[in-house]
Design an enzyme around this catalytic site. Structure first.
Site, PDB file in Angstrom:
ATOM      1  CE  LYS A   1      47.051  42.620  78.394  1.00 23.61           C
ATOM      2  NZ  LYS A   1      47.726  42.044  77.068  1.00 23.61           N
TER       3      LYS A   1
ATOM      4  CG  ASP B   1      52.724  43.939  78.042  1.00 23.65           C
ATOM      5  OD1 ASP B   1      53.462  43.425  78.482  1.00 23.65           O
ATOM      6  OD2 ASP B   1      52.040  43.507  76.971  1.00 23.65           O
TER       7      ASP B   1
ATOM      8  CE  LYS C   1      54.450  44.498  74.780  1.00 24.92           C
ATOM      9  NZ  LYS C   1      53.959  43.593  73.679  1.00 24.92           N
TER      10      LYS C   1
ATOM     11  CG  ASP D   1      48.586  45.480  77.295  1.00 26.28           C
ATOM     12  OD1 ASP D   1      47.783  45.279  76.449  1.00 26.28           O
ATOM     13  OD2 ASP D   1      49.209  44.729  77.780  1.00 26.28           O
TER      14      ASP D   1
ATOM     15  CG  ASP E   1      55.261  40.881  75.329  1.00 28.10           C
ATOM     16  OD1 ASP E   1      54.245  41.346  76.113  1.00 28.10           O
ATOM     17  OD2 ASP E   1      55.628  41.346  73.938  1.00 28.10           O
TER      18      ASP E   1
ATOM     19  CD  GLU F   1      51.081  41.211  79.059  1.00 22.92           C
ATOM     20  OE1 GLU F   1      51.734  40.619  78.328  1.00 22.92           O
ATOM     21  OE2 GLU F   1      50.220  42.147  78.732  1.00 22.92           O
TER      22      GLU F   1
ATOM     23  NE  ARG G   1      48.555  34.746  75.637  1.00 24.77           N
ATOM     24  CZ  ARG G   1      48.901  34.287  74.355  1.00 24.77           C
ATOM     25  NH1 ARG G   1      48.978  32.878  73.992  1.00 24.77           N
ATOM     26  NH2 ARG G   1      49.041  35.233  73.455  1.00 24.77           N
TER      27      ARG G   1
HETATM   28  N1  BES Z   1      49.492  43.689  75.007  1.00 23.15           N
HETATM   29  C1  BES Z   1      50.170  42.886  73.797  1.00 23.15           C
HETATM   30  C2  BES Z   1      49.285  42.598  72.850  1.00 23.15           C
HETATM   31  C3  BES Z   1      49.101  44.119  71.830  1.00 23.15           C
HETATM   32  C4  BES Z   1      49.982  44.403  70.904  1.00 23.15           C
HETATM   33  C5  BES Z   1      48.281  44.917  72.093  1.00 23.15           C
HETATM   34  C6  BES Z   1      50.141  45.701  70.146  1.00 23.15           C
HETATM   35  C7  BES Z   1      48.148  46.210  71.463  1.00 23.15           C
HETATM   36  C8  BES Z   1      48.895  46.314  70.338  1.00 23.15           C
HETATM   37  C9  BES Z   1      50.446  41.300  74.570  1.00 23.15           C
HETATM   38  O1  BES Z   1      50.579  41.227  75.724  1.00 23.15           O
HETATM   39  C10 BES Z   1      51.333  40.770  74.072  1.00 23.15           C
HETATM   40  O2  BES Z   1      52.279  41.153  74.019  1.00 23.15           O
HETATM   41  N2  BES Z   1      51.085  39.805  72.993  1.00 23.15           N
HETATM   42  C11 BES Z   1      52.080  38.851  72.465  1.00 23.15           C
HETATM   43  C12 BES Z   1      51.992  37.488  72.355  1.00 23.15           C
HETATM   44  C13 BES Z   1      52.945  36.909  72.092  1.00 23.15           C
HETATM   45  C14 BES Z   1      54.195  36.978  72.839  1.00 23.15           C
HETATM   46  C15 BES Z   1      52.355  35.152  71.912  1.00 23.15           C
HETATM   47  C16 BES Z   1      52.127  39.504  71.083  1.00 23.15           C
HETATM   48  O3  BES Z   1      51.115  39.654  70.516  1.00 23.15           O
HETATM   49  O4  BES Z   1      53.229  39.555  70.285  1.00 23.15           O
HETATM   50 ZN    ZN Z   2      49.701  42.919  77.047  1.00 23.12          ZN
HETATM   51 ZN    ZN Z   3      52.416  41.454  76.433  1.00 20.99          ZN
END
Ligand code: BES
Ligand code: ZN
Ligand code: ZN
Length: 502
Positions: free
Chosen positions: A269, A274, A281, A292, A351, A353, A355
């Site tokens: 990824k 992000d 966020k 990220d 968010d 993203e 996947r």
């Molecule tokens: N990049 C984030 C995940 C992340 C969170 C990485 C904290 C490192 C530290 C990812 O893109 C994300 O935002 N995931 C969301 C998914 C949700 C919207 C289903 C998350 O984990 O909140």
């Molecule tokens: Zn992310």
């Molecule tokens: Zn994200």
């Protein structure tokens, strides 16, 4: 840091510091430590007798030698209990020693191979761990420290591993070189992940990948948005829409076997920042999202080591790289897009993203003939809720590949932990309007993310690594350093190199 392995007597080494060791509970040191002790008229045994040196793990005692041996200082490193000592402890010890030697007065260090003598471990494995640990432990990200203090700038210049048995030196030197290759790749991944997003956009990251791919046995392709569109990569492109930075899809190929397709594809990824996109966020802690792209950095860096180690295997790295920004053209919640394999995706949270970019990355890896797939991603906050920073999440559709990866991670001194992939979890992703939606609700967030990815692997043996809990470290500990941790890189290299045996 220069690293060499030489035959000799450590008590005669010319260096700013000589490093020897002691197991807990040993009262009269033998081997190299014994030799240094005798040269110092029993100073080490005396300090043991006084109770100042006990050999506990993490204990480090500096003794000044005042002309009794060529080196002005001896560092006695505690190894802890002999039963608990293994090659991972050697790597961590070497890292701690490298940091302890970060002083202007210390530039050259001569060390024994911890573990190889009295510890009874394989000398080659120990030499690799000493070299690897020193380079990993000494790592710092100083690029923007224009006024770094003296200690910060005083990394070891020369590390000499001294071995008394001449017949072992050649094997140990080769092993130390493997350690260097592994550590340099890891430190590259760290550099990329630590780099702020204003200086590492998708174009920059692709440029750094091209630097890696300048090795004669690597080949690179950087795909532009136009071609992504022609290939139907609507999922990846949906993330890029909100940014003025164009997405880049990096492919690095290594053909050490020269067969059809690839034994293994590593898919990382590469979100260079992000923000969350329209599902933005919270401000607090958002700066961490510069990292990220750690998955992409890890697979690119792993290819650097693969090229250097040159196994007879065919390995592919794919890194879909883009920013996730909330620009005027950004994807809206509720939008429906389709991935390269034709599956339609309802985007309910922009968010989620990672996947989306991995979906097209995995499809592309399959199109290129990958027989095994491993993806690496800072994918979900949920994985750090579940596992903290003690291990990373592993989800798979294939037991055999998972076991191979677990062995590769173990050899790197890392821990992964499997989460279940029961088919019922997939039901959380049912959409009213499309094949799948990109979020599965509050429960089992890391698993539903993996279930989403499974739609794009088409039954190929696949391992998904969610490294969101371990990619950044808050403090130095053993081989792991503050900031980008460098976890997963050496595990990936071990796995890739293992395909040479098939
Ligand atoms: N990049 C984030 C995940 C992340 C969170 C990485 C904290 C490192 C530290 C990812 O893109 C994300 O935002 N995931 C969301 C998914 C949700 C919207 C289903 C998350 O984990 O909140
Ligand atoms: Zn992310
Ligand atoms: Zn994200």
């Amino acid at each position: 840091m220069e690293i060499s392995v030489v035959q000799g007597d450590i008590s005669k080494a010319e260096a700013d510091v000589v490093v020897v060791n002691l197991f807990e509970g040993v009262t009269s040191p033998g081997g190299a430590t014994g030799a240094v002790d005798r040269a110092l008229d029993g100073a080490i045994s005396k300090l043991i007798e006084l109770g100042d040196i006990r050999g506990k793990a993490g204990e480090r005692t500096t003794i000044h030698t005042f002309g009794k041996i060529p080196a002005p200082r001896v560092l006695v490193a505690g190894l802890g209990k002999a039963d608990d000592f293994d090659v991972h402890a050697v790597r961590n010890l070497s890292a701690e020693v490298a940091r302890a030697c970060r002083r202007p007065a210390v530039n050259t260090v001569a060390t024994v191979v911890h573990g190889a003598g009295i510890g009874g471990l394989d000398p080659d494995a120990c030499a690799q761990a000493v070299a690897e640990g020193a380079l990993l432990g000494a790592y710092q990200f100083l690029r923007y420290k224009t006024e770094a203090d003296d200690d910060d700038k005083a990394a070891i210049g020369q590390l000499t591993i001294v071995e008394h048995d001449a017949s072992k030196v050649e094997g140990m030197a080769a092993a130390a070189n493997r350690g260097r290759v592994m550590a340099e790749a890891t430190n590259l991944a760290r550099d990329l992940a630590n780099e702020p997003a204003n200086n590492l956009n998708p174009t920059d990251l692709a440029g750094r990948a091209a630097d890696v791919a300048s090795a004669p046995n690597l080949e690179i392709e950087v795909m532009e948005e136009e071609e992504m569109a022609a290939k139907g990569m609507g999922s990846l492109l949906s993330v890029a829409r909100g940014s003025i930075q164009p997405a880049k899809l990096v492919r690095i190929s290594y053909k050490g076997r020269g067969g059809e397709g690839y034994d293994l594809a590593l898919v990382g990824k590469g979100i260079t920042f992000d923000t969350g996109g329209i599902s933005i966020k919270p401000a607090q802690g958002m700066e961490a999202m510069k990292a990220d792209m750690t998955g992409a950095a890890s697979v690119i860096a792993a290819m650097q080591a693969v090229a250097a180690l040159a196994p007879k295997a065919d390995i592919l790295a794919i890194a879909p790289c883009t920013e996730n920004m909330p620009g005027g053209n950004a994807t809206r919640p509720g939008d429906v897009v389709s991935a390269m394999n034709g599956k339609t995706i309802e985007i309910l949270n922009t968010d989620a993203e990672g996947r989306l970019v991995l979906a097209d990355g995995l499809c592309y890896a399959r199109e290129l003939g990958a027989r095994h797939l491993v993806d690496v991603a800072t994918l979900t906050g949920a994985v750090s809720v579940a596992l903290g920073d003690q291990c990373y999440g592993l989800m798979t559709n294939n037991d055999a590949l998972a076991k191979r990866f677990e062995a590769a991670a173990e050899a790197a001194g890392e821990r992964s932990w499997r989460l279940p992939m029961f088919k019922e979890y997939g039901e959380q992703l049912k959409s009213n309007v499309s094949v799948v939606k990109n979020i599965g609700g509050r429960q089992a967030g890391s698993i539903t993310a993996a279930k989403f990815l499974e739609h794009f692997v088409d039954e190929k043996p696949w391992v998904h690594l969610d490294i969101a809990g371990v990619d950044m470290a808050s403090k130095d500990k053993g081989w792991i350093t503050k900031g980008a941790s460098g976890q997963v890189v050496r595990a990936l290299v071990n796995l890739a190199v293992g395909f040479a045996d098939e």
